[in-house]
Design an enzyme around this catalytic site. Structure first.
Site, mmCIF file in Angstrom:
data_model
loop_
_atom_site.group_PDB
_atom_site.id
_atom_site.type_symbol
_atom_site.label_atom_id
_atom_site.label_comp_id
_atom_site.label_asym_id
_atom_site.label_seq_id
_atom_site.Cartn_x
_atom_site.Cartn_y
_atom_site.Cartn_z
ATOM 1 N N ARG A 131 42.253 2.966 2.018
ATOM 2 C CA ARG A 131 43.312 3.889 2.432
ATOM 3 C C ARG A 131 43.312 4.060 3.947
ATOM 4 O O ARG A 131 44.364 4.044 4.588
ATOM 5 C CB ARG A 131 43.136 5.230 1.731
ATOM 6 N N ASP A 160 43.122 -1.633 -2.129
ATOM 7 C CA ASP A 160 43.968 -0.731 -2.912
ATOM 8 C C ASP A 160 45.424 -1.042 -2.588
ATOM 9 O O ASP A 160 45.706 -1.982 -1.834
ATOM 10 C CB ASP A 160 43.630 0.737 -2.631
ATOM 11 N N HIS A 231 46.418 -1.133 -8.790
ATOM 12 C CA HIS A 231 46.107 -0.831 -7.387
ATOM 13 C C HIS A 231 46.138 -2.120 -6.559
ATOM 14 O O HIS A 231 45.280 -2.367 -5.718
ATOM 15 C CB HIS A 231 44.745 -0.141 -7.272
ATOM 16 N N ASP A 292 41.066 1.041 -12.937
ATOM 17 C CA ASP A 292 41.611 2.381 -13.170
ATOM 18 C C ASP A 292 43.116 2.418 -12.920
ATOM 19 O O ASP A 292 43.669 1.603 -12.190
ATOM 20 C CB ASP A 292 40.917 3.391 -12.250
ATOM 21 N N GLU A 293 43.756 3.382 -13.556
ATOM 22 C CA GLU A 293 45.133 3.780 -13.252
ATOM 23 C C GLU A 293 46.084 2.572 -13.140
ATOM 24 O O GLU A 293 46.807 2.426 -12.167
ATOM 25 C CB GLU A 293 45.168 4.587 -11.952
ATOM 26 N N TYR A 368 34.170 14.756 -6.200
ATOM 27 C CA TYR A 368 35.161 14.084 -5.353
ATOM 28 C C TYR A 368 35.263 14.860 -4.040
ATOM 29 O O TYR A 368 35.827 15.957 -3.993
ATOM 30 C CB TYR A 368 36.523 14.043 -6.059
ATOM 31 N N TRP A 418 37.248 9.575 -1.085
ATOM 32 C CA TRP A 418 38.555 8.931 -0.994
ATOM 33 C C TRP A 418 39.217 9.367 0.313
ATOM 34 O O TRP A 418 39.221 10.557 0.644
ATOM 35 C CB TRP A 418 39.423 9.316 -2.188
ATOM 36 N N THR A 419 39.811 8.419 1.042
ATOM 37 C CA THR A 419 40.161 8.710 2.434
ATOM 38 C C THR A 419 41.652 8.781 2.730
ATOM 39 O O THR A 419 42.062 8.592 3.878
ATOM 40 C CB THR A 419 39.515 7.657 3.357
ATOM 41 N N GLU A 420 42.484 9.066 1.725
ATOM 42 C CA GLU A 420 43.903 9.223 2.036
ATOM 43 C C GLU A 420 44.120 10.201 3.193
ATOM 44 O O GLU A 420 44.971 9.984 4.051
ATOM 45 C CB GLU A 420 44.673 9.724 0.806
#
Length: 514
Positions: A131, A160, A231, A292-293, A368, A418-420
């Protein structure tokens, strides 16, 4: 001292550690001895002197003992890793200024006997460099800080929808195109704000080998992850033939892209090439495939993921490796030998263990570290449920109700960064510390640990973080300059998230809970 040792008995007097101190270490500990000399900024000349490093396999691989008297300082470990942890404990016995890179050297080490060992073999932290790209120097610093807290796994999230950070021979557009996006979202996606600034970067093979070697010297194993089959928008932007008709750029917004791999022959060859390169660059037995997702919209609603996961597991097995995937790989049955990263609340850890899979516990509502730290309006880009320092400390990797055999399948725990909303190492520091300090004690998990004790020891530890130039969040709350009014967040309530998690994990086999 953080994490708190299993046993610590103080005595009278101190050992004088100075420029004329001799170091006695066998050849098998040459790496630890070199690291100790450098980190203490002391010559510690070889010889039969006052500091001794020893290996005693009877202690257990990561266990250690520190015995300090006015005459001698001895660190004994069950392996080189144990001796290294003893060296980290020695650093915490010294005043905080001993952690700085300049200033006076030579200190008095208080006489003490410490016997210590971790409960869990997996004490991990995941760093998302997809990210927001983090330069090599910042990754190495991140490793140093994790090792200082006796963490031993770095899960490196390399790709991602928003960026691809790994070169793969034969696929040059992954880094020419997939590593760059035209702009980044400012704040939570509900606000649809963008900064208008291009962002990107990637690691060369040499960079990644350097990270692996540097981490290895600090007894941190690097587990790489390339998320597949979802992703994957960055990869599909680089090579549209891998997708399902999408022809666009690397994703600029946060959230989950519906643009996934088509899982045709070319896409499968691509995935095998990626995994082969990961095996070349990373010695880790475990190779992360994400999983995932993954939306099924472009597959006409068909669930092709279990068959895909089995193919990737088979390919890695032929190279002597195993897959490491998020708990979605349990849906439809995870392949034998897979290790599960259980993130969707606490329940998937139980289901994975009762299904016979080794599992790393990393529930979002507990570990998280992108989740907000308080309800203070000054918190930068507050997202997720509230996750205070005390709540991170309360994390327990092993759920209640498991049998002894099932508990043995829980390898340990992992905190995820997580680095958004973390564009810089400074912002990573703020969101990570001191919560990662609390997490480190939770997974070291000495008998009788308590938050009251941790809280009493924390001020002294924050002085160490100051000496290490860590931009941690003050216990008193955010400072005015920590706020991000240009990047608004989206706080969530715990009960809403728990309901969402129940819906997300509905495909898991709850019969295994009986």
């Amino acid at each position: 001292m953080i994490p708190e040792p299993v046993s610590m008995v103080a005595a009278e007097g101190a050992f004088a550690l100075g420029a004329d101190t001799l170091l006695d270490a066998p050849a098998e500990l040459a790496g630890v001895a070199s690291w100790l000399r450098t980190t203490l900024r002391l010559p510690l000349a070889p010889g039969g002197g006052g500091v001794g490093l020893r290996v005693d396999p009877a202690l257990g691989p990561e266990a250690y003992e520190v015995r300090c008297t006015p005459e001698r300082l001895e660190i004994t470990g069950g392996s080189a890793a144990g001796v290294f942890y003893g060296g980290q404990t020695l650093r915490q016995l010294l005043p905080p200024q001993a952690l700085r890179r300049a200033g006076p050297v030579g200190w008095a080490v208080p006489a003490v006997t410490i016997s210590d060992r971790p409960r869990f073999g997996w004490r991990g932290v995941m760093l998302d460099v997809a990210r927001h790209f983090m330069p090599v120097a910042d990754v190495l610093r991140f490793v140093d800080l994790a090792a200082f807290h006796k963490l031993n796994v770095l899960h490196l999230h390399l790709t991602d929808d928003q960026g691809w950070r790994l070169p793969v021979p034969g696929w040059p557009r992954l880094t020419e195109v997939g590593a760059w996006r035209s702009e980044s979202m400012l704040g939570a996606r509900q606000h649809a704000r963008f900064d208008g600034r291009p962002h990107g970067g990637f690691y060369t093979a040499g960079d990644l080998r350097e990270i692996v070697a540097y981490a290895g010297e600090r007894h941190v194993r690097v587990v790489p992850e390339v998320d597949m089959p979802g992703h994957m928008q960055a990869a599909v932007a680089a090579y549209p033939k891998l997708g399902n008709g999408f022809e666009g750029g690397v994703r600029t917004g946060w959230g989950i892209s519906s643009h996934v791999l088509n899982l045709g022959d070319e896409a499968l060859r691509f995935c095998r090439d990626v995994l082969d390169e990961l095996c070349e660059l990373f010695p880790s037995e475990l190779i992360g495939i994400g999983g995932d997702e993954c939306p099924r919209d472009e597959w006409g609603g068909e669930d092709r993921q279990p068959a895909f996961t089995a193919l990737m597991a088979e390919h890695l097995a032929a190279r002597g490796r195993r897959i490491y995937g998020w708990d979605e790989i349990l849906e439809g049955g995870a392949p034998a030998g897979a290790v599960v990263a259980a993130w969707r609340g606490a329940e998937p850890t139980t289901i994975a263990a009762r299904s016979g899979h080794q599992v790393v516990s990393c529930p979002d509502i507990s570990v998280y570290l992108d989740y907000r730290q308080s309800d203070d309006p000054g918190e930068p880009t507050p997202v997720g449920t509230l996750l205070s320092l005390a709540e991170v400390y309360a994390f327990s990797a092993v759920p209640e109700g498991l049998s002894e055999a099932e508990r043995e399948l829980v390898l340990g725990g992992q905190a995820n960064v997580w680095t958004e909303h973390m564009e810089t190492a400074r912002q990573v520091d703020y969101m990570t510390y001191p919560r990662l300090s609390a997490f480190a004690e939770a997974v070291w998990d000495a008998p009788g640990r308590s938050y009251a004790s941790f809280e009493a020891r924390l001020p002294g530890h924050l002085e160490r973080l100051d000496a290490l130039a860590v931009n941690y969040r003050p216990v008193s709350g955010p400072r005015p300059w920590d706020a991000r009014p240009d990047a608004p967040g989206n706080p969530r309530e715990l009960q809403d998230r728990l309901a969402e998690l129940a819906e997300m994990t509905a495909r898991l086999d709850r019969s295994k809970l009986a």
